[in-house]
Design an enzyme around this catalytic site. Structure first.
Site, PDB file in Angstrom:
ATOM      1  CB  THR A  40      -0.830   0.099   1.331  1.00 15.43           C
ATOM      2  OG1 THR A  40      -0.143   0.528   2.562  1.00 15.43           O
ATOM      3  CG2 THR A  40      -1.643  -1.223   1.492  1.00 15.43           C
ATOM      4  CB  CYS A  41       0.058   4.845  -0.257  1.00 11.84           C
ATOM      5  SG  CYS A  41      -1.159   5.129   1.003  1.00 11.84           S
ATOM      6  NE  ARG A  50       0.097  -0.930   6.252  1.00 12.72           N
ATOM      7  CZ  ARG A  50       0.506  -0.951   7.752  1.00 12.72           C
ATOM      8  NH1 ARG A  50       1.303  -1.578   8.316  1.00 12.72           N
ATOM      9  NH2 ARG A  50       0.207   0.057   8.369  1.00 12.72           N
ATOM     10  CB  SER A  71      -4.218   3.051   9.045  1.00 10.02           C
ATOM     11  OG  SER A  71      -4.438   1.761   8.690  1.00 10.02           O
ATOM     12  CD  GLU A 117      -6.557   3.368   5.876  1.00  8.61           C
ATOM     13  OE1 GLU A 117      -7.399   3.410   5.055  1.00  8.61           O
ATOM     14  OE2 GLU A 117      -5.377   2.611   5.909  1.00  8.61           O
ATOM     15  N   GLY A 118     -10.740   2.799   6.500  1.00  5.49           N
ATOM     16  CA  GLY A 118     -11.319   1.644   5.994  1.00  5.49           C
ATOM     17  C   GLY A 118     -10.521   1.193   4.742  1.00  5.49           C
ATOM     18  N   GLY A 178      -5.270  12.646 -11.250  1.00  7.80           N
ATOM     19  CA  GLY A 178      -5.749  11.232 -11.022  1.00  7.80           C
ATOM     20  C   GLY A 178      -7.246  11.097 -11.044  1.00  7.80           C
ATOM     21  N   GLY A 192      -8.750   7.726  -9.604  1.00  3.79           N
ATOM     22  CA  GLY A 192      -9.303   6.599  -9.031  1.00  3.79           C
ATOM     23  C   GLY A 192      -9.802   6.997  -7.541  1.00  3.79           C
ATOM     24  CG  MET A 235      -6.324   7.040  -2.710  1.00  8.77           C
ATOM     25  SD  MET A 235      -4.585   7.063  -2.694  1.00  8.77           S
ATOM     26  CE  MET A 235      -4.413   8.107  -1.118  1.00  8.77           C
TER      27      MET A 235
END
Length: 437
Positions: free
Chosen positions: A49-50, A52, A109, A114-115, A190, A192, A194
Site C-alpha cells: 500500500t502507499c 507499507r 494505519s 481508516e477503511g 488522477g 481513482g 483516492m
C-alpha cells in the site's frame, strides 16, 4: 512451519524509502515466485500500500528465511542492505499474525480506523488464492482470519465512525493551510478511488472550483458524473501543466512509478513568484523532491499528514483498546487452527501403521479359513476389522484435534509418536511435494 512478516511502513521508513520498495501489481506474481525459490521459504504473500510493504511468509527456518526476504528487498530497491535494514521490521509467529489483524482493522494505519486498508488486505487475499503454488493453505487461512478480525472491529466498535482516510486528511491539512477552500481553484491529478474521496471531502469543505486531470479523460468524466451538481472540469494529461498554472491547490493521486511534476516543469508553467500548494498523497511520489527548491511552491506528502493525524489520535485510543480484545479472540482462533495442523501428519502416520497391521492380520485369518469362505463373507470380515479400527481411533483423534491447550496437545502428540514408534520421516518422504529449484 513458522510464520514471519518482514517489511516497512510509515512508522519505520520515510516516503523516500517506501517508494523505492513499492511493487506494482503487475510485478507481484513475479516477486512471489522469486521469493518462493529461496531455500527456506514455503509460502509468500505481499501486502503493498502507499504506507507499507509487508511480506508474509511460511518458512522452515525463521532466521535464514527472514534474511532471504530482507536480501530480496535490498536487491529489488537497489538500496545497500545496511541502509535498508535499519528501516525494516521483522515479526514472528503470533506477533506476525496479530500484526496482520491489526493492519486489517486499521489500528496500524497512519489514520487509525481508516477503511481503505481492509479492502487492500482483501485484494491481497485474492492474490493469495490466485498464486496457488506459493500461497497454500496457511497464508490462505491467515488472511481469511485477518479479514474476519477487520470486519469485527469495524462492526463491534466505533473505531470507523467518522473515520478519516488519507484523502480526507489531505483535504483537512489543506484547509489548515488555506482556511477558505471555497475561494481556491483546485486541481486533482488522477481519477481513482483516492481522487473520488478527495472530491467528496473538498465539496464537503466548500470547494466549488475543482478540475480533474487524468490520462483517460473518459475515466475522469465518469468520476465527475458522480458529482453532477459540482460541475467538475475534466482535462487530459497533456493539458496538466496549463491547468495547474491556473490553480491555487493541486492534489496528486496517481499510480505512476515516476514523478509527474518536477522543478523544471513548474518553472516553465508558473509565472515568476506565483504561489502554489501541492499535496502529493501517492507512493511512489508524483511530485519530485526538487520542487521543494522553488521558493513560492509548497509541497506536502503523505508523511506530512501526521500533523493532522496527531490531533485526531487521542479520541481513538479507547476504541483501539476495545478493538484489541476482538483481535486477541481472532488470534486465538487462528492459532488453534494453526497448531491443530501439527496433528495431521501424526494422525495420518498412526492410521497408516494401524491399517497395515489390520491388512496383514486379515490376510493371515483369511488364509487359515481356506477357500470355502465366500467373497461375501470376506467382505463382511474386512468391514468388521475396519469398523473396529475406526472406533478405537475415533475418540483419541477427536481429543487431539479439539485440544485447546497447545502445550498439552504437543505433549500428547509426542507421547503418541513414542508409544506407537511412529516414523515421521518415512511419512514425510511419502507425502513430500517436489522441491523447488
Amino acid at each position: 512451519m513458522n510464520i514471519t512478516v518482514v517489511g516497512l511502513s510509515h512508522k519505520t521508513a520515510p516516503v523516500e524509502i517506501r517508494e523505492k520498495l513499492s511493487i506494482p501489481e503487475d510485478q507481484i506474481e513475479k516477486a512471489i515466485a522469486l521469493l518462493c525459490r529461496r531455500r527456506h521459504i514455503e509460502e509468500v504473500a505481499i501486502l503493498n500500500t502507499c504506507n507499507r510493504l509487508e511480506i508474509y511468509a511460511v518458512v522452515t527456518h525463521i532466521e535464514r528465511a527472514s534474511q532471504e526476504i530482507a536480501q530480496f528487498l535490498a536487491e529489488y530497491s537497489q538500496l545497500p542492505f545496511h541502509d535498508l535494514s535499519q528501516h525494516l521490521f521483522t515479526l514472528l509467529q503470533q506477533d506476525a499474525v496479530r500484526h496482520l489483524m491489526c493492519v486489517a482493522s486499521g489500528l496500524d494505519s497512519l489514520v487509525i480506523g481508516e477503511g481503505q486498508i481492509l479492502a487492500q488486505v482483501k485484494h491481497t487475499y485474492k492474490l493469495v488464492q490466485q498464486y496457488n503454488d506459493c500461497t497454500r493453505r496457511i497464508l490462505n487461512q491467515l488472511f481469511k482470519q485477518a479479514i474476519t478480525a477487520g470486519k469485527r472491529v469495524r462492526a463491534e466498535t466505533s473505531i470507523s465512525t467518522g473515520a478519516v482516510s488519507i484523502s480526507s486528511t489531505a483535504v483537512e491539512l489543506a484547509q489548515i493551510k488555506i482556511q477558505n477552500l471555497s475561494a481556491c481553484k483546485v486541481t486533482i491529478v488522477g481519477a481513482g478511488k483516492m481522487a473520488l474521496r478527495l472530491v467528496q471531502h473538498l465539496i464537503a469543505k466548500g470547494g466549488t472550483q475543482i478540475s480533474i486531470v487524468n490520462r483517460s479523460v473518459e475515466r475522469a468524466k465518469e468520476l465527475a458524473n458522480q458529482f453532477s451538481d459540482a460541475q467538475l472540469q475534466c482535462y487530459p494529461l497533456a493539458e496538466m501543466m496549463s491547468v495547474i498554472a491556473a490553480s491555487d491547490l493541486v492534489f496528486t493521486s496517481t499510480a505512476s512509478s515516476e514523478p509527474l511534476l518536477n522543478r523544471a516543469k513548474l518553472e516553465a508553467a508558473l509565472k515568476p513568484n506565483q504561489p502554489l500548494m501541492l499535496f502529493d498523497i501517492s507512493v511512489p511520489r508524483n511530485v519530485d523532491a526538487d520542487v521543494n527548491e522553488l521558493a513560492y511552491v509548497q509541497v506536502f506528502n503523505v508523511d506530512d499528514l501526521k500533523i493532522v493525524v496527531v490531533q485526531n489520535q487521542e479520541s481513538r485510543r479507547q476504541m483501539a483498546i476495545e478493538a484489541q480484545v476482538l483481535i486477541e479472540e481472532e488470534l486465538e482462533a487462528f492459532c488453534t487452527w494453526w497448531h491443530s495442523r501439527e496433528t495431521v501428519p501424526i494422525i495420518s502416520c498412526l492410521r497408516e501403521k494401524v491399517e497395515i497391521i489390520r491388512e496383514q492380520e486379515l490376510e493371515k485369518a483369511l488364509s487359515r479359513l481356506g477357500t470355502e469362505f465366500t467373497k461375501k463373507h470376506q467382505q463382511a470380515i474386512e468391514a468388521l476389522t475396519r469398523g473396529i479400527v475406526n472406533k478405537i481411533l475415533h475418540e483419541p483423534m477427536v481429543q487431539l484435534r479439539t485440544q485447546r491447550d497447545l502445550e498439552a496437545q504437543r505433549l500428547a502428540l509426542q507421547t503418541l509418536q513414542m508409544l506407537f514408534n511412529l516414523d515421521m520421516e518415512e511419512q514425510r518422504s511419502v507425502t513430500k511435494t517436489p522441491s523447488r529449484t
